[in-house]
Design a protein around this motif. Structure first.
Motif, PDB file in Angstrom:
ATOM      1  N   ALA A 135     -20.811  16.107  59.281  1.00 20.98           N
ATOM      2  CA  ALA A 135     -19.877  16.901  58.484  1.00 20.98           C
ATOM      3  C   ALA A 135     -18.442  16.712  58.962  1.00 20.98           C
ATOM      4  CB  ALA A 135     -20.267  18.370  58.534  1.00 20.98           C
ATOM      5  N   LEU A 136     -18.247  16.662  60.276  1.00 20.94           N
ATOM      6  CA  LEU A 136     -16.903  16.458  60.818  1.00 20.94           C
ATOM      7  C   LEU A 136     -16.412  15.037  60.546  1.00 20.94           C
ATOM      8  CD1 LEU A 136     -17.222  18.307  64.240  1.00 20.94           C
ATOM      9  CD2 LEU A 136     -15.916  19.050  62.243  1.00 20.94           C
ATOM     10  N   THR A 137     -17.308  14.067  60.703  1.00 24.59           N
ATOM     11  CA  THR A 137     -16.919  12.672  60.498  1.00 24.59           C
ATOM     12  C   THR A 137     -16.566  12.395  59.046  1.00 24.59           C
ATOM     13  OG1 THR A 137     -18.370  11.991  62.315  1.00 24.59           O
ATOM     14  CG2 THR A 137     -17.637  10.279  60.778  1.00 24.59           C
ATOM     15  N   ASN A 138     -17.384  12.889  58.124  1.00 23.97           N
ATOM     16  CA  ASN A 138     -17.186  12.619  56.700  1.00 23.97           C
ATOM     17  C   ASN A 138     -16.359  13.679  55.989  1.00 23.97           C
ATOM     18  OD1 ASN A 138     -18.818  10.396  57.085  1.00 23.97           O
ATOM     19  ND2 ASN A 138     -20.665  11.387  56.332  1.00 23.97           N
ATOM     20  N   LYS A 139     -15.880  14.677  56.747  1.00 28.17           N
ATOM     21  CA  LYS A 139     -15.040  15.743  56.190  1.00 28.17           C
ATOM     22  C   LYS A 139     -15.726  16.406  54.987  1.00 28.17           C
ATOM     23  CE  LYS A 139     -10.743  13.605  57.775  1.00 28.17           C
ATOM     24  NZ  LYS A 139      -9.403  13.081  57.406  1.00 28.17           N
ATOM     25  N   PHE A 140     -16.893  16.956  55.253  1.00 31.32           N
ATOM     26  CA  PHE A 140     -17.663  17.630  54.213  1.00 31.32           C
ATOM     27  C   PHE A 140     -16.897  18.824  53.644  1.00 31.32           C
ATOM     28  CE2 PHE A 140     -22.445  16.598  54.936  1.00 31.32           C
ATOM     29  CZ  PHE A 140     -22.166  15.267  54.675  1.00 31.32           C
ATOM     30  N   THR A 141     -17.096  19.073  52.367  1.00 29.94           N
ATOM     31  CA  THR A 141     -16.610  20.297  51.753  1.00 29.94           C
ATOM     32  C   THR A 141     -17.579  21.432  52.120  1.00 29.94           C
ATOM     33  OG1 THR A 141     -17.889  19.983  49.717  1.00 29.94           O
ATOM     34  CG2 THR A 141     -15.695  18.966  49.828  1.00 29.94           C
ATOM     35  N   PRO A 142     -17.173  22.697  51.970  1.00 32.65           N
ATOM     36  CA  PRO A 142     -18.112  23.794  52.236  1.00 32.65           C
ATOM     37  C   PRO A 142     -19.395  23.687  51.413  1.00 32.65           C
ATOM     38  CG  PRO A 142     -15.889  24.649  52.089  1.00 32.65           C
ATOM     39  CD  PRO A 142     -15.815  23.191  51.701  1.00 32.65           C
TER      40      PRO A 142
END
Length: 293
Positions: free
Chosen positions: A5-12
Motif C-alpha cells: 500500500a505504501l509502495t503503490n500509494k493505495f487509495t483508502p
C-alpha cells in the motif's frame, strides 16, 4: 498489505478492498472449519520456523529503530532520543526481567510520551494538536478499487495471515499458557469480523499475530484485561485527538520503541527452543534444519 500500500500509494478504497478480501476468506475458513486442512498438513517444525523467522524480522526492525538516532555525543545527538536512552531502557528491561509484576513497558511508554510532549512544545507545534470529538468516516471501495487492492496486496497477505496470525498464534498460545487450547475457529472468525467492520471505517487491515502476543507476554500481560485496557486507551485517545495526535507521536523516541521491539522478538524466538534440546537425535536435527531454514 501495508508495504504494498505504501509502495503503490493505495487509495483508502484500495486499502479497504485488500483487507476486506482477506478477512472474508479467513472468516469463511473459520466458520466452515476448513482451516483444519491447513493445520493438518503444516508440520510443527514449519510453524516453529515461521515464529523464529518473525523473531529475526522483529529483531532487525528493533535494531533499525535504535540506529535512527545512533549517537552518544556530538552535534547530531538528540537529547530525547539517543543511544544513552537506548542502553538505559535496555538495561532496565533486563533488570526487571524476572520481576514481571513491574510494568516496565508502561514506564518506558510514559517516559517516551513525556519526551514527545516536550519536543512538541520546544518545536512550537502544539497549535497543530486539536482535541475534541473526532469520528471515523465510512470507506466503501468501488469494484475497481476492491479488485486492485485484493489482487495486488490481499492475495499475498492471505498465506501470511493464515500461518502467522492463526496457526503460529495458536501454537504460541499453547507454549506460553500450558493447558490452554485456543480455538482456531474463534481466532479466524474474530480476525474476519474485526476487519469486515474496521476496514469499512478506514482502519488498516489488522490481525492478532504471534509477534504481538509474544511482546505483550514478555512485558507482563497474562490475561485479557491487558487488551481491554489497551483498546480503551486507544479508542479514547483516537476520539479526543484524531489524526492530530500524529504531531506528538512523531517525536516519540525511536530508541525506546526499538528496545521494546527487540526484547519482544527474543520472547517469540524462545518458543522454538524445544527443538534444540536433543542435538544428538537425528530426527531432532532434521527438525532443527527445517526451523532454521
Amino acid at each position: 498489505i501495508a508495504a504494498i500500500a505504501l509502495t503503490n500509494k493505495f487509495t483508502p478504497g484500495e486499502l479497504a478492498g485488500a483487507g476486506l478480501g482477506v478477512s472474508a476468506i479467513v472468516f469463511f475458513l473459520g466458520i466452515s472449519r476448513l482451516l483444519w486442512l491447513v493445520t493438518r498438513f503444516v508440520p510443527i517444525p514449519v510453524v516453529k520456523g515461521l515464529q523464529l523467522g518473525t523473531c529475526f524480522q522483529l529483531c532487525k526492525k528493533g535494531i533499525a529503530l535504535i540506529k535512527t538516532n545512533a549517537s552518544f555525543w556530538g552535534d547530531s545527538v538528540v537529547w530525547s532520543d539517543n543511544l544513552w536512552w537506548a542502553c538505559s531502557s535496555f538495561l532496565l528491561v533486563l533488570f526487571v526481567y524476572e520481576r514481571r509484576r513491574v510494568p516496565v513497558a508502561l514506564l518506558i511508554f510514559i517516559l517516551g510520551v513525556v519526551f514527545a510532549l516536550a519536543q512538541t512544545g520546544s518545536h512550537q507545534q502544539f497549535d497543530r494538536v486539536h482535541p475534541g470529538a473526532h469520528f471515523v468516516h465510512v470507506v466503501v471501495p468501488s469494484s475497481e478499487e476492491f479488485r486492485t487492492g485484493f489482487l495486488s496486496a490481499g492475495l499475498g497477505q492471505l498465506p501470511l495471515t493464515l500461518l502467522n496470525s492463526v496457526v503460529a498464534l495458536a501454537a504460541l498460545s499453547r507454549d506460553l499458557f500450558p493447558g490452554y487450547d485456543p480455538s482456531l475457529t474463534h481466532i479466524t472468525t474474530s480476525i474476519g469480523i474485526m476487519n469486515l467492520v474496521g476496514c469499512f471505517f478506514g482502519s488498516m487491515p489488522f490481525c492478532h499475530g504471534s509477534g504481538g502476543l509474544a511482546g505483550q507476554y514478555f512485558f507482563g500481560a497474562r490475561t485479557e484485561l491487558s487488551l481491554y485496557f489497551l483498546g480503551a486507551i486507544k479508542m479514547a485517545v483516537g476520539i479526543v485527538f484524531g489524526e492530530s495526535l500524529l504531531v506528538v507521536l512523531k517525536w516519540f523516541p525511536s530508541s525506546f520503541l526499538g528496545v521494546m521491539l527487540f526484547m519482544a522478538s527474543i520472547e517469540l524466538g524462545l518458543v522454538a527452543r524445544n527443538f534444540t534440546l536433543h542435538p544428538q537425535d537425528e530426527r531432532r536435527r532434521r527438525q532443527d534444519f527445517i526451523v532454521l531454514l
